[in-house]
Scaffold this active site. Structure first.
Site, PDB file in Angstrom:
ATOM      1  N   GLU A   2       1.817   3.604   2.315  1.00  0.00           N
ATOM      2  CA  GLU A   2       0.681   2.690   2.232  1.00  0.00           C
ATOM      3  C   GLU A   2      -0.375   3.091   3.259  1.00  0.00           C
ATOM      4  OE1 GLU A   2       0.002  -2.158   2.098  1.00  0.00           O
ATOM      5  OE2 GLU A   2       1.516  -1.347   3.460  1.00  0.00           O
ATOM      6  N   CYS A  20       5.011  -2.530   0.313  1.00  0.00           N
ATOM      7  CA  CYS A  20       5.181  -3.178   1.612  1.00  0.00           C
ATOM      8  C   CYS A  20       5.676  -4.630   1.518  1.00  0.00           C
ATOM      9  CB  CYS A  20       3.872  -3.082   2.409  1.00  0.00           C
ATOM     10  SG  CYS A  20       4.084  -3.248   4.213  1.00  0.00           S
ATOM     11  N   LYS A  58      -1.254  -4.104  -5.291  1.00  0.00           N
ATOM     12  CA  LYS A  58      -0.348  -4.914  -4.473  1.00  0.00           C
ATOM     13  C   LYS A  58      -0.549  -6.401  -4.756  1.00  0.00           C
ATOM     14  CE  LYS A  58       1.008  -5.465   0.405  1.00  0.00           C
ATOM     15  NZ  LYS A  58       0.700  -5.034   1.788  1.00  0.00           N
TER      16      LYS A  58
END
Length: 281
Positions: free
Chosen positions: A56, A169, A129
């Site tokens: 990321e 994440c 995301k």
């Protein structure tokens, strides 16, 4: 840049295939970050990796959170996307491009997007995301929602290593996202976990996702002390369907390699058919 989907769909490979997760310690200089990423992808390809994943925020980590907004790109057009396509094509690998900032529906935010390119440099998947990180403990504060617009769609694609699901994440903390992927052979989770939260939860959550979904998990991460003082946890790792850590790099730039073995997936699912035993969902 050609962003058309790949014409060929892959099924589970007949034997073990090598995958690679890249760990970086990115800073505010985009060109320097791309040079570092390019060298590590080249190293992974030379080691025989078929699919390579970046972490990321690999192009930029800055103390100025609005910096990512200034380098955002329209889908299908921009130097970051050109870099990913060219790098995949040059080395003949499938490349999961960590995350890059793409345009959102409003001018002061971005989508934190994972783009996947095949070995010909064609874009084959995009995931934005969904879960945006927020954390506050003493002087340590993060609020991704201030500059990022959340996505809303689960993304899986077929690759030479089998069915592959994408996540990023903070998504790691939400198991329902991974259940929504269905049966996958590999989950890729580019990350920039903080040192505080990573030390407490990173490995246990990654191993849990592998165990409960009976698949490989590959988590390329930012790992080290960044310009400006931020420290990320690192511990880039690849985990098998039984929850065993096959390879890990604790800190600093580097390449983490392991074999994805389809027979291992079949063995685990046959001996403990938990996916077939599900009663809900």
């Amino acid at each position: 840049m050609n962003s058309s989907p790949a014409p060929q769909a892959f099924h589970r490979p007949p034997g073990p295939v090598r995958i690679a997760a890249i760990q970086t310690v990115s800073g505010p200089d985009v060109d320097a970050n791309l040079d570092a990423a390019a060298a590590l992808v080249a190293e992974a390809a030379a080691a025989g990796a078929v699919l390579v994943a970046l972490p990321e925020y690999f192009p930029l980590i800055s103390t100025d959170e609005s910096a990512k907004v200034r380098i955002r790109e329209a889908e299908g057009d921009g130097p970051l996307q050109d870099f990913l396509a060219a790098t995949a094509r040059r080395h003949g690998v499938w490349l999961v491009g960590g995350t890059i900032p793409l345009c959102a529906s409003v001018d002061d935010r971005v989508r934190n997007s994972t783009l996947v390119f095949d070995d010909q440099g064609r874009r084959v998947a995009r995931y934005d995301k969904i879960h945006l990180f927020g954390f506050c403990r003493g002087e340590e504060r993060y609020d991704e929602a201030a500059t990022i617009e959340r996505g809303g769609e689960v993304c899986c694609f077929d690759s030479p290593v089998g069915r592959t699901g994408l996540s990023v994440c903070y998504d790691l903390r939400f198991p329902e996202l991974f259940r929504a992927m269905g049966e996958v052979d590999l989950i890729v989770l580019p990350a920039a976990f903080t040192f505080t939260t990573g030390r407490a939860h990173w490995e246990v959550l990654l191993r849990a996702r592998a165990i409960e979904n009976q698949c490989y998990v590959m988590a390329p991460a930012q790992g080290g002390r960044h310009p400006g003082g931020r420290r990320t946890w690192g511990h880039t790792m690849i985990i098998d369907p039984w929850g065993e850590v096959l390879a890990c790099r604790e800190e600093g730039p580097g390449v983490v390699l392991a074999e994805l073995d389809p027979e291992r997936i079949a063995e685990v699912r046959e001996s403990l058919p938990a996916l077939r035993h599900r009663c809900l969902g």
